[in-house]
Design a protein around this motif. Structure first.
Motif, PDB file in Angstrom:
ATOM      1  N   PRO A  11      10.536   1.474  -9.371  1.00  0.00           N
ATOM      2  CA  PRO A  11      10.583   2.881  -8.953  1.00  0.00           C
ATOM      3  C   PRO A  11       9.452   3.190  -7.967  1.00  0.00           C
ATOM      4  O   PRO A  11       8.347   2.679  -8.093  1.00  0.00           O
ATOM      5  CB  PRO A  11      10.383   3.645 -10.264  1.00  0.00           C
ATOM      6  CG  PRO A  11      10.840   2.691 -11.320  1.00  0.00           C
ATOM      7  CD  PRO A  11      10.461   1.319 -10.815  1.00  0.00           C
ATOM      8  N   GLY A  12       9.784   4.003  -6.990  1.00  0.00           N
ATOM      9  CA  GLY A  12       8.789   4.354  -5.973  1.00  0.00           C
ATOM     10  C   GLY A  12       8.779   3.414  -4.787  1.00  0.00           C
ATOM     11  O   GLY A  12       8.008   3.595  -3.856  1.00  0.00           O
ATOM     12  N   ARG A  13       9.656   2.407  -4.810  1.00  0.00           N
ATOM     13  CA  ARG A  13       9.747   1.467  -3.687  1.00  0.00           C
ATOM     14  C   ARG A  13      11.195   1.436  -3.193  1.00  0.00           C
ATOM     15  O   ARG A  13      12.124   1.402  -3.983  1.00  0.00           O
ATOM     16  CB  ARG A  13       9.323   0.065  -4.119  1.00  0.00           C
ATOM     17  CG  ARG A  13       7.888   0.028  -4.577  1.00  0.00           C
ATOM     18  CD  ARG A  13       7.466  -1.347  -4.960  1.00  0.00           C
ATOM     19  NE  ARG A  13       7.018  -1.992  -3.721  1.00  0.00           N
ATOM     20  CZ  ARG A  13       6.728  -3.278  -3.623  1.00  0.00           C
ATOM     21  NH1 ARG A  13       6.856  -4.076  -4.655  1.00  0.00           N
ATOM     22  NH2 ARG A  13       6.305  -3.775  -2.480  1.00  0.00           N
ATOM     23  N   TRP A  14      11.346   1.456  -1.882  1.00  0.00           N
ATOM     24  CA  TRP A  14      12.660   1.317  -1.262  1.00  0.00           C
ATOM     25  C   TRP A  14      12.633   0.088  -0.375  1.00  0.00           C
ATOM     26  O   TRP A  14      11.736  -0.079   0.454  1.00  0.00           O
ATOM     27  CB  TRP A  14      12.994   2.544  -0.425  1.00  0.00           C
ATOM     28  CG  TRP A  14      13.352   3.761  -1.235  1.00  0.00           C
ATOM     29  CD1 TRP A  14      13.252   3.914  -2.593  1.00  0.00           C
ATOM     30  CD2 TRP A  14      13.867   4.987  -0.736  1.00  0.00           C
ATOM     31  NE1 TRP A  14      13.661   5.176  -2.951  1.00  0.00           N
ATOM     32  CE2 TRP A  14      14.048   5.852  -1.843  1.00  0.00           C
ATOM     33  CE3 TRP A  14      14.177   5.443   0.527  1.00  0.00           C
ATOM     34  CZ2 TRP A  14      14.541   7.142  -1.708  1.00  0.00           C
ATOM     35  CZ3 TRP A  14      14.656   6.728   0.671  1.00  0.00           C
ATOM     36  CH2 TRP A  14      14.845   7.568  -0.439  1.00  0.00           C
ATOM     37  N   ALA A  15      13.628  -0.772  -0.546  1.00  0.00           N
ATOM     38  CA  ALA A  15      13.693  -2.030   0.190  1.00  0.00           C
ATOM     39  C   ALA A  15      14.611  -1.918   1.403  1.00  0.00           C
ATOM     40  O   ALA A  15      15.645  -1.255   1.369  1.00  0.00           O
ATOM     41  CB  ALA A  15      14.176  -3.149  -0.727  1.00  0.00           C
ATOM     42  N   TRP A  16      14.223  -2.625   2.447  1.00  0.00           N
ATOM     43  CA  TRP A  16      15.019  -2.709   3.677  1.00  0.00           C
ATOM     44  C   TRP A  16      16.304  -3.461   3.373  1.00  0.00           C
ATOM     45  O   TRP A  16      16.292  -4.481   2.687  1.00  0.00           O
ATOM     46  CB  TRP A  16      14.206  -3.416   4.747  1.00  0.00           C
ATOM     47  CG  TRP A  16      14.938  -3.692   6.018  1.00  0.00           C
ATOM     48  CD1 TRP A  16      15.239  -2.802   7.004  1.00  0.00           C
ATOM     49  CD2 TRP A  16      15.457  -4.945   6.450  1.00  0.00           C
ATOM     50  NE1 TRP A  16      15.899  -3.421   8.019  1.00  0.00           N
ATOM     51  CE2 TRP A  16      16.059  -4.745   7.695  1.00  0.00           C
ATOM     52  CE3 TRP A  16      15.484  -6.217   5.893  1.00  0.00           C
ATOM     53  CZ2 TRP A  16      16.670  -5.759   8.410  1.00  0.00           C
ATOM     54  CZ3 TRP A  16      16.091  -7.233   6.590  1.00  0.00           C
ATOM     55  CH2 TRP A  16      16.676  -7.002   7.841  1.00  0.00           C
TER      56      TRP A  16
ATOM     57  N   VAL B 178      14.697   0.450  -5.018  1.00  0.00           N
ATOM     58  CA  VAL B 178      14.621  -0.800  -5.775  1.00  0.00           C
ATOM     59  C   VAL B 178      14.653  -0.404  -7.249  1.00  0.00           C
ATOM     60  O   VAL B 178      13.713   0.206  -7.747  1.00  0.00           O
ATOM     61  CB  VAL B 178      13.317  -1.565  -5.458  1.00  0.00           C
ATOM     62  CG1 VAL B 178      13.216  -2.825  -6.300  1.00  0.00           C
ATOM     63  CG2 VAL B 178      13.235  -1.880  -3.968  1.00  0.00           C
ATOM     64  N   VAL B 179      15.740  -0.745  -7.930  1.00  0.00           N
ATOM     65  CA  VAL B 179      15.926  -0.330  -9.321  1.00  0.00           C
ATOM     66  C   VAL B 179      14.776  -0.813 -10.206  1.00  0.00           C
ATOM     67  O   VAL B 179      14.281  -0.066 -11.047  1.00  0.00           O
ATOM     68  CB  VAL B 179      17.285  -0.838  -9.860  1.00  0.00           C
ATOM     69  CG1 VAL B 179      17.446  -0.501 -11.327  1.00  0.00           C
ATOM     70  CG2 VAL B 179      18.426  -0.249  -9.043  1.00  0.00           C
ATOM     71  N   ALA B 180      14.349  -2.035 -10.013  1.00  0.00           N
ATOM     72  CA  ALA B 180      13.295  -2.610 -10.855  1.00  0.00           C
ATOM     73  C   ALA B 180      11.891  -2.125 -10.484  1.00  0.00           C
ATOM     74  O   ALA B 180      10.940  -2.444 -11.190  1.00  0.00           O
ATOM     75  CB  ALA B 180      13.349  -4.135 -10.770  1.00  0.00           C
TER      76      ALA B 180
END
Length: 88
Positions: free
Chosen positions: A78-83, A74-76
């Motif tokens: 950092p440290g999170r990845w979205a399904w 998730v560009v906005a």
């Protein structure tokens, strides 16, 4: 950080007495989809791989056993990845 330390890491055995993150490792949080809330250990991953995300095996998605879940950074946040999708 304390909240992350209580979370479960993707791939940890269900009977693992300590399925949480390990000191010295780098994690991203999986958001949405079948693996929502899990942490993915990305320790040592090169920048180009971190930029594209991952396809992770899961029995919890649309395709059941042998299925996969696609997660991307998730560009906005950092440290999170979205399904993004489930895949056979």
């Amino acid at each position: 950080m304390d909240e992350l330390m209580r979370r479960r890491v993707y791939g940890a055995d269900h009977d693992d007495p300590d399925p949480g993150p390990r000191p010295g490792h780098v994690y991203v949080e999986l958001v949405g989809g079948p693996l929502d809330g899990l942490l993915l250990d990305v320790t040592g991953w090169p920048e180009d791989r971190l930029a594209v995300g991952a396809v992770l095996g899961t029995e919890l998605g649309k395709f059941g056993a042998g299925g996969r879940a696609v997660y991307a950074p998730v560009v906005a946040a950092p440290g999170r990845w979205a399904w993004e999708a489930d895949s056979p």
